[in-house]
Write a protein that holds these residues in place. Sequence first.
Motif, PDB file in Angstrom:
ATOM      1  N   ILE A   1      -2.768  -1.539  16.376  1.00  0.00           N
ATOM      2  CA  ILE A   1      -4.019  -1.997  15.762  1.00  0.00           C
ATOM      3  C   ILE A   1      -4.603  -0.991  14.781  1.00  0.00           C
ATOM      4  CG2 ILE A   1      -4.605  -3.483  17.697  1.00  0.00           C
ATOM      5  CD1 ILE A   1      -6.635  -1.321  18.565  1.00  0.00           C
ATOM      6  N   MET A   2      -4.010   0.221  14.707  1.00  0.00           N
ATOM      7  CA  MET A   2      -4.505   1.260  13.813  1.00  0.00           C
ATOM      8  C   MET A   2      -3.491   1.587  12.724  1.00  0.00           C
ATOM      9  SD  MET A   2      -7.536   1.873  14.755  1.00  0.00           S
ATOM     10  CE  MET A   2      -7.908   3.303  13.767  1.00  0.00           C
ATOM     11  N   ALA A   3      -3.971   2.207  11.645  1.00  0.00           N
ATOM     12  CA  ALA A   3      -3.097   2.589  10.534  1.00  0.00           C
ATOM     13  C   ALA A   3      -3.582   3.901   9.931  1.00  0.00           C
ATOM     14  CB  ALA A   3      -3.083   1.496   9.471  1.00  0.00           C
ATOM     15  N   GLN A   4      -2.643   4.608   9.307  1.00  0.00           N
ATOM     16  CA  GLN A   4      -2.952   5.817   8.548  1.00  0.00           C
ATOM     17  C   GLN A   4      -2.595   5.541   7.103  1.00  0.00           C
ATOM     18  OE1 GLN A   4      -1.393   9.607   9.947  1.00  0.00           O
ATOM     19  NE2 GLN A   4      -1.084  10.267   7.822  1.00  0.00           N
ATOM     20  N   VAL A   5      -3.535   5.820   6.201  1.00  0.00           N
ATOM     21  CA  VAL A   5      -3.316   5.620   4.769  1.00  0.00           C
ATOM     22  C   VAL A   5      -3.528   6.953   4.067  1.00  0.00           C
ATOM     23  CG1 VAL A   5      -4.078   4.390   2.704  1.00  0.00           C
ATOM     24  CG2 VAL A   5      -4.073   3.212   4.908  1.00  0.00           C
ATOM     25  N   ASP A   6      -2.529   7.394   3.306  1.00  0.00           N
ATOM     26  CA  ASP A   6      -2.619   8.628   2.524  1.00  0.00           C
ATOM     27  C   ASP A   6      -2.848   8.268   1.064  1.00  0.00           C
ATOM     28  OD1 ASP A   6      -1.669   9.462   4.987  1.00  0.00           O
ATOM     29  OD2 ASP A   6      -0.243  10.892   4.136  1.00  0.00           O
ATOM     30  N   ILE A   7      -3.818   8.937   0.443  1.00  0.00           N
ATOM     31  CA  ILE A   7      -4.121   8.732  -0.979  1.00  0.00           C
ATOM     32  C   ILE A   7      -3.991  10.084  -1.673  1.00  0.00           C
ATOM     33  CG2 ILE A   7      -5.897   8.104  -2.669  1.00  0.00           C
ATOM     34  CD1 ILE A   7      -7.089   6.262  -0.501  1.00  0.00           C
ATOM     35  N   GLN A   8      -3.248  10.120  -2.773  1.00  0.00           N
ATOM     36  CA  GLN A   8      -3.139  11.332  -3.591  1.00  0.00           C
ATOM     37  C   GLN A   8      -4.049  11.150  -4.790  1.00  0.00           C
ATOM     38  OE1 GLN A   8      -1.157  13.963  -2.500  1.00  0.00           O
ATOM     39  NE2 GLN A   8      -2.286  15.120  -4.030  1.00  0.00           N
ATOM     40  N   ALA A   9      -5.139  11.916  -4.824  1.00  0.00           N
ATOM     41  CA  ALA A   9      -6.138  11.832  -5.892  1.00  0.00           C
ATOM     42  C   ALA A   9      -6.118  13.149  -6.649  1.00  0.00           C
ATOM     43  CB  ALA A   9      -7.514  11.539  -5.314  1.00  0.00           C
TER      44      ALA A   9
ATOM     45  N   GLY B   1      -7.224   7.429  -6.353  1.00  0.00           N
ATOM     46  CA  GLY B   1      -5.850   7.867  -6.514  1.00  0.00           C
ATOM     47  C   GLY B   1      -4.871   6.804  -6.075  1.00  0.00           C
ATOM     48  N   LEU B   2      -3.642   7.219  -5.917  1.00  0.00           N
ATOM     49  CA  LEU B   2      -2.572   6.306  -5.526  1.00  0.00           C
ATOM     50  C   LEU B   2      -2.289   6.418  -4.031  1.00  0.00           C
ATOM     51  CD1 LEU B   2      -0.066   6.873  -8.443  1.00  0.00           C
ATOM     52  CD2 LEU B   2      -1.410   4.821  -7.994  1.00  0.00           C
ATOM     53  N   VAL B   3      -2.074   5.275  -3.413  1.00  0.00           N
ATOM     54  CA  VAL B   3      -1.657   5.257  -2.020  1.00  0.00           C
ATOM     55  C   VAL B   3      -0.218   5.755  -1.975  1.00  0.00           C
ATOM     56  CG1 VAL B   3      -1.191   3.803  -0.011  1.00  0.00           C
ATOM     57  CG2 VAL B   3      -3.210   3.354  -1.440  1.00  0.00           C
TER      58      VAL B   3
END
Length: 131
Positions: A81-89, A71-73
């Motif tokens: 040092i950390m990250a959150q990535v959301d993907i809509q699939a 899907g799309l980010v």
Amino acid sequence: MRTYRISEAARLLAVSDDTVRRWIDHGVLSTTGASPVEISGDALARRAVELAATPVEPGDVLSSARNRFTGLVTRVQVDGIMAQVDIQAGPHRVVSLMSAEAVADLDLQVGSLATAIVKATTVIVEAQRSA
């Protein structure tokens, strides 16, 4: 048996209403014969399994993970040092926590195409109560 309208089926299969109508017209997806058109839950489930078995993006990588959500980010939030990535699939929102370094290495940005691969030991299933 639960039945679904075309729009519900399309949302559940992550395709357009027109695609569901074409599948019905070509005999790929059967209906109950009711008017307005209804699709039985078992027919919808069979189609979902067929779609899941069809590789969307053939590649050179082999994996034991079967839960792949392309899907799309839609969001990248880097915090130290950390990250959150959301993907809509399709109708599914998948959230991944990863290192900020991985986000940079993968060049993940809002609008990027990405695949979330989920490998889990526990799956909890919920169902809506019938009226």
